[in-house]
Structures are given as structure tokens and as C-alpha cells.
Write a protein that holds these residues in place. Structure first.
Motif, mmCIF file in Angstrom:
data_model
loop_
_atom_site.group_PDB
_atom_site.id
_atom_site.type_symbol
_atom_site.label_atom_id
_atom_site.label_comp_id
_atom_site.label_asym_id
_atom_site.label_seq_id
_atom_site.Cartn_x
_atom_site.Cartn_y
_atom_site.Cartn_z
ATOM 1 N N ASP A 8 0.848 -1.186 0.000
ATOM 2 C CA ASP A 8 0.000 0.000 0.000
ATOM 3 C C ASP A 8 0.884 1.236 0.000
ATOM 4 O O ASP A 8 1.710 1.418 0.894
ATOM 5 C CB ASP A 8 -0.896 -0.011 1.240
ATOM 6 C CG ASP A 8 -1.813 1.184 1.302
ATOM 7 O OD1 ASP A 8 -2.120 1.765 0.247
ATOM 8 O OD2 ASP A 8 -2.234 1.543 2.423
ATOM 9 N N ALA A 9 0.722 2.074 -0.993
ATOM 10 C CA ALA A 9 1.530 3.292 -1.084
ATOM 11 C C ALA A 9 1.065 4.350 -0.091
ATOM 12 O O ALA A 9 1.823 5.249 0.256
ATOM 13 C CB ALA A 9 1.490 3.855 -2.498
ATOM 14 N N GLY A 10 -0.165 4.231 0.373
ATOM 15 C CA GLY A 10 -0.690 5.214 1.315
ATOM 16 C C GLY A 10 -0.656 6.614 0.732
ATOM 17 O O GLY A 10 -0.993 6.835 -0.432
ATOM 18 N N ASN A 11 -0.217 7.557 1.532
ATOM 19 C CA ASN A 11 -0.117 8.948 1.086
ATOM 20 C C ASN A 11 1.259 9.291 0.527
ATOM 21 O O ASN A 11 1.514 10.440 0.181
ATOM 22 C CB ASN A 11 -0.439 9.903 2.242
ATOM 23 C CG ASN A 11 -1.898 9.870 2.601
ATOM 24 O OD1 ASN A 11 -2.753 9.670 1.747
ATOM 25 N ND2 ASN A 11 -2.198 10.041 3.866
ATOM 26 N N TRP A 12 2.163 8.304 0.458
ATOM 27 C CA TRP A 12 3.532 8.586 0.049
ATOM 28 C C TRP A 12 3.667 9.181 -1.345
ATOM 29 O O TRP A 12 4.523 10.053 -1.548
ATOM 30 C CB TRP A 12 4.413 7.356 0.221
ATOM 31 C CG TRP A 12 4.658 7.082 1.665
ATOM 32 C CD1 TRP A 12 4.185 6.032 2.381
ATOM 33 C CD2 TRP A 12 5.389 7.898 2.579
ATOM 34 N NE1 TRP A 12 4.585 6.136 3.684
ATOM 35 C CE2 TRP A 12 5.323 7.278 3.839
ATOM 36 C CE3 TRP A 12 6.081 9.094 2.461
ATOM 37 C CZ2 TRP A 12 5.939 7.818 4.962
ATOM 38 C CZ3 TRP A 12 6.694 9.627 3.581
ATOM 39 C CH2 TRP A 12 6.615 8.995 4.809
ATOM 40 N N LEU A 46 7.419 16.856 -1.628
ATOM 41 C CA LEU A 46 8.736 16.981 -1.013
ATOM 42 C C LEU A 46 9.875 16.330 -1.792
ATOM 43 O O LEU A 46 11.032 16.405 -1.374
ATOM 44 C CB LEU A 46 8.705 16.395 0.401
ATOM 45 C CG LEU A 46 7.698 17.030 1.356
ATOM 46 C CD1 LEU A 46 7.698 16.294 2.679
ATOM 47 C CD2 LEU A 46 7.973 18.502 1.528
ATOM 48 N N GLY A 47 9.579 15.634 -2.872
ATOM 49 C CA GLY A 47 10.631 15.047 -3.701
ATOM 50 C C GLY A 47 11.350 13.896 -3.035
ATOM 51 O O GLY A 47 10.735 12.942 -2.580
ATOM 52 N N LEU A 48 12.661 13.984 -2.975
ATOM 53 C CA LEU A 48 13.473 12.895 -2.435
ATOM 54 C C LEU A 48 13.163 12.584 -0.978
ATOM 55 O O LEU A 48 13.298 11.438 -0.557
ATOM 56 C CB LEU A 48 14.960 13.220 -2.583
ATOM 57 C CG LEU A 48 15.529 13.002 -3.981
ATOM 58 C CD1 LEU A 48 16.975 13.471 -4.028
ATOM 59 C CD2 LEU A 48 15.443 11.558 -4.407
ATOM 60 N N ALA A 49 12.737 13.565 -0.223
ATOM 61 C CA ALA A 49 12.368 13.303 1.167
ATOM 62 C C ALA A 49 11.173 12.358 1.233
ATOM 63 O O ALA A 49 11.112 11.479 2.095
ATOM 64 C CB ALA A 49 12.047 14.613 1.889
ATOM 65 N N GLY A 50 10.243 12.497 0.312
ATOM 66 C CA GLY A 50 9.106 11.587 0.252
ATOM 67 C C GLY A 50 9.512 10.180 -0.147
ATOM 68 O O GLY A 50 9.003 9.202 0.381
ATOM 69 N N VAL A 51 10.435 10.067 -1.100
ATOM 70 C CA VAL A 51 10.941 8.753 -1.513
ATOM 71 C C VAL A 51 11.628 8.081 -0.325
ATOM 72 O O VAL A 51 11.404 6.900 -0.045
ATOM 73 C CB VAL A 51 11.916 8.875 -2.705
ATOM 74 C CG1 VAL A 51 12.567 7.538 -3.018
ATOM 75 C CG2 VAL A 51 11.193 9.404 -3.938
ATOM 76 N N ALA A 52 12.455 8.830 0.381
ATOM 77 C CA ALA A 52 13.146 8.277 1.548
ATOM 78 C C ALA A 52 12.136 7.844 2.610
ATOM 79 O O ALA A 52 12.281 6.775 3.217
ATOM 80 C CB ALA A 52 14.115 9.305 2.128
ATOM 81 N N GLY A 53 11.123 8.641 2.831
ATOM 82 C CA GLY A 53 10.093 8.276 3.801
ATOM 83 C C GLY A 53 9.366 7.008 3.407
ATOM 84 O O GLY A 53 9.106 6.145 4.237
ATOM 85 N N TYR A 54 9.055 6.887 2.118
ATOM 86 C CA TYR A 54 8.361 5.692 1.641
ATOM 87 C C TYR A 54 9.187 4.437 1.900
ATOM 88 O O TYR A 54 8.669 3.419 2.338
ATOM 89 C CB TYR A 54 8.063 5.833 0.144
ATOM 90 C CG TYR A 54 7.589 4.560 -0.507
ATOM 91 C CD1 TYR A 54 6.299 4.090 -0.284
ATOM 92 C CD2 TYR A 54 8.419 3.835 -1.352
ATOM 93 C CE1 TYR A 54 5.857 2.927 -0.883
ATOM 94 C CE2 TYR A 54 7.982 2.673 -1.950
ATOM 95 C CZ TYR A 54 6.699 2.224 -1.723
ATOM 96 O OH TYR A 54 6.275 1.072 -2.313
#
Length: 62
Positions: A31-35, A42-50
Motif C-alpha cells: 500500500d503506497a498510502g499517502n507517500w 517533497l521530492g526525495l524526502a518523500g521517496v526516503a520516507g516511503y
């Protein structure tokens, strides 16, 4: 680099990252959720969070 070109390049990169997160979640049956939305903003910060964010397990430990 002019400001408009910078914003266009940033927009293209963030959209690409969001597509990558969505595709990865689909291909791995997760599930990708809100990522994807977070990544779009947020770009790369979102990828890192995911990839590195773990929800709390049932025991309450990460």
C-alpha cells in the motif's frame, strides 16, 4: 539557470519520483498510502520516507 527552468526541472523530478513510488508499491503489492502525494510535494524526502518509514508493529515497537 533561470528560475522558470529550475521550477520546471523540480516539478518534472517530483512527478517522476511520485510515479516511481506508485509503481514500486503496485509492483510489490504494498500500500503506497499517502507517500505518492508526500513525494510529489517533497521530492526525495518523500521517496526516503516511503522506503524507510515503518509503521509501529502490534507490540508498539518499531
Amino acid at each position: 539557470m533561470d528560475l522558470a527552468a529550475f521550477f520546471l526541472a523540480t516539478l518534472v523530478a517530483h512527478v517522476g519520483f511520485a510515479i516511481f513510488v506508485t509503481a514500486h508499491a503496485f509492483l510489490t503489492d504494498e500500500d503506497a498510502g499517502n507517500w505518492p502525494y508526500i513525494t510529489l510535494a517533497l521530492g526525495l524526502a518523500g521517496v526516503a520516507g516511503y522506503f524507510f518509514y515503518d509503521e509501529l508493529s502490534e507490540s508498539g515497537r518499531i
